[in-house]
Scaffold this active site. Structure first.
Site: not given
Length: 181
Positions: A7, A24, A65, A68, A93-94
């Site tokens: 990504s 992360d 992103d 979620h 996103e998502d």
């Protein structure tokens, strides 16, 4: 950033001169950090961590992103959107995780309000000039005062930050604060 940070690599193609920072919670992905982008290890649902990142990197675009999970998306937006410069862009996103789906998606529903419902209330307050409906908190009113536009596309929501808050909405926020005391 998973799968060799694919990504982040894809964003490098669009933002060739940008300082790209990925977040992360898995230390194993730190190895992908390098010249193309930086990977910070931490919890993107912790305001203190997000504030530290914003102080270091001073983003003009945020692309959420991450997990979620509803609570994470809402916390990240409430924390980072105010820290963007005027004209900054915030992308989630998502957003499809806000809808009832098969059992595999129930892990995202970790908050009393879905991210899409939260966004819809902000949009309603923006469109209605923060009148009495929908009900929003003073904190949310401060966010709305800075929102210039909200774009909803397939699976994605984009917020654009104003160059300055709307004066009439700042006054409404002050009134909301008085009422909520």
């Amino acid at each position: 950033p998973r799968v060799n940070a694919a990504s982040l690599r894809s964003w490098r193609k669009f933002f060739t001169k940008a300082k790209i920072v990925g977040v992360d919670n898995d230390k194993r992905v730190e190895k992908f950090s390098g010249e193309e982008f930086t990977i910070e290890i931490g919890n993107a649902a912790r305001p203190r961590f997000l504030n530290r990142l914003a102080e270091i990197y001073k983003p003009s675009i945020v692309l959420d992103d991450a997990s979620h999970k509803w609570s994470h998306q809402i916390i990240a937006f409430k924390t980072l959107f105010p820290l963007l410069p005027p004209g900054g862009v915030y992308v989630i996103e998502d957003i499809f995780t806000s809808f009832p789906m098969d059992i595999k998606y129930d892990v995202y529903a970790d908050h009393h309000e879905s991210t899409l419902n939260f966004i819809s209330r902000l949009q309603g307050a923006l469109a209605g000039a923060q009148t009495e409906w929908p009900p929003i908190s003073a904190e949310e009113g401060e966010l709305v005062a800075w929102i210039d536009a909200v774009f909803l596309t397939r699976k994605t929501v984009v917020f654009v930050k104003r160059t300055e808050p709307r004066a009439e909405e700042v006054a409404r926020v002050e009134e909301l604060k008085r009422r909520q005391e």
